[in-house]
Scaffold this motif. Structure first.
Motif, PDB file in Angstrom:
ATOM      1  N   GLU A 161       0.466  -1.355   0.524  1.00 32.63           N
ATOM      2  CA  GLU A 161      -0.095  -0.330  -0.338  1.00 32.63           C
ATOM      3  C   GLU A 161       0.903   1.359  -0.040  1.00 32.63           C
ATOM      4  N   ASP A 165       0.343   4.557  -2.679  1.00 31.42           N
ATOM      5  CA  ASP A 165      -0.170   6.035  -1.573  1.00 31.42           C
ATOM      6  C   ASP A 165       0.248   7.350  -2.971  1.00 31.42           C
ATOM      7  N   SER A 199      -4.124   1.338   7.130  1.00 30.26           N
ATOM      8  CA  SER A 199      -3.958   1.983   5.522  1.00 30.26           C
ATOM      9  C   SER A 199      -4.706   3.013   5.394  1.00 30.26           C
ATOM     10  N   LEU A 203      -4.562   6.710   4.293  1.00 30.20           N
ATOM     11  CA  LEU A 203      -4.624   7.336   2.989  1.00 30.20           C
ATOM     12  C   LEU A 203      -5.321   6.217   2.372  1.00 30.20           C
TER      13      LEU A 203
END
Length: 296
Positions: A161, A165, A199, A203
């Motif tokens: 992740e 981002d 996460s 974001l």
């Protein structure tokens, strides 16, 4: 390593079964845990979450030759989440790219096995990674090169992740959707946790599948279980199902998989494994490895 897995690595010929891949990944987790505890540095959380995925790639999927790590016809693999290097190093060593005896030198001065993978130092590493968000851009270039030259190899990139981002990842997704290089495969280790927390709090990425589709990618019809080797093999079968590119697969995984008090905890993203945690966690990993070996 147990005799079962050691013999498997030495004598196996032909395709690995889901059970064999599961046993390998479980034993590799024990080795990773040992190295990270001994060195008191490195990233356990994201290395553990990707253990089955990377094991299945190298032992069941990638067209490679450990005796010729720079063979032009090989498939390429880019570990965009380069901080999970101990996972890649363990698999490369056990796959025969370099001696497993090198693993304990992880993150020591002068070792080839630095904190982030180096294509100049480590046999089998196709690109140096570490700065999140660069992996897919590099993989796009590799895949486009293969398409233009007719080389025919496939290019796989694994992200977490943190990479998703980064804006550069989404720019690369747009690029790939335009040029559609054949053989480009985007794999997501979706463990839902990052260095500073969940996460979804840092974001939010959902609806992630819809984003891939909106960006023009050929996405697998469902998320696969990234800790079930049978399901990972099913995802590989899906990759071979048609000739529509680029392709993406999302794997649901667990940060710190295998140690109950570390699972899903951002504190174990990159914390040193202290003696107490090691003594408590290693038996859990060993029990799982032995159970999977006993099932072979």
């Amino acid at each position: 390593m147990s005799a079962t897995v050691s013999d498997l690595l030495k004598e196996k010929k032909g395709a690995y079964s889901a059970a064999e891949l599961a046993a390998l990944a479980a034993r590799f987790r024990v080795e990773m845990f040992d190295v990270l505890h001994e060195r008191q540095t490195g990233h356990w959380g994201g290395a553990s979450s990707a253990a089955e995925i990377v094991t299945a790639l190298y032992f069941s999927r990638l067209k490679i030759d450990p005796s010729q790590p720079k063979w032009e016809g090989r498939d390429r693999f880019v570990l965009s989440k380069g901080h999970a290097s101990v996972n890649l190093y363990t698999v490369l060593a056990r796959r025969g790219f370099f001696a497993p005896a090198v693993l304990p030198s992880f993150r020591t001065l002068g070792s080839i096995l630095q904190g982030h993978p180096s294509m100049k130092l480590v046999p089998g590493v196709d690109f140096s990674t570490g700065a999140l968000g660069h992996g897919l851009s590099v993989a796009c270039g590799m895949a486009l090169s293969a398409a233009l030259s007719g080389a025919g190899f496939r290019t796989y990139v694994l992200t977490g992740e943190g990479c998703l981002d980064e804006g550069s990842t989404w720019e690369a997704m747009l690029f790939a959707a335009k040029y559609r290089p054949k053989g480009l495969v985007f794999l997501v280790d979706y463990n839902k946790v990052q260095l500073d927390g969940r996460s979804e709090d840092i974001l939010p990425l959902e609806p992630l599948a819809d984003k891939f589709t909106a960006f023009g990618w050929h996405l697998a019809p469902r998320a696969y279980d990234g800790h079930c080797t049978a399901d990972i093999l099913r995802s590989f079968a899906w990759l071979d199902g048609d000739d529509v590119w680029p392709k993406a697969v999302i794997y649901d995984t667990v940060k710190g998989k295998g140690v109950d008090f570390m699972e899903g905890k951002n504190a174990w993203h990159g914390a040193a494994i202290d003696d107490g945690s090691y003594a408590k966690g290693r038996p859990q990993l060993l029990k799982d490895a032995e159970a999977k070996e006993a099932a072979l």
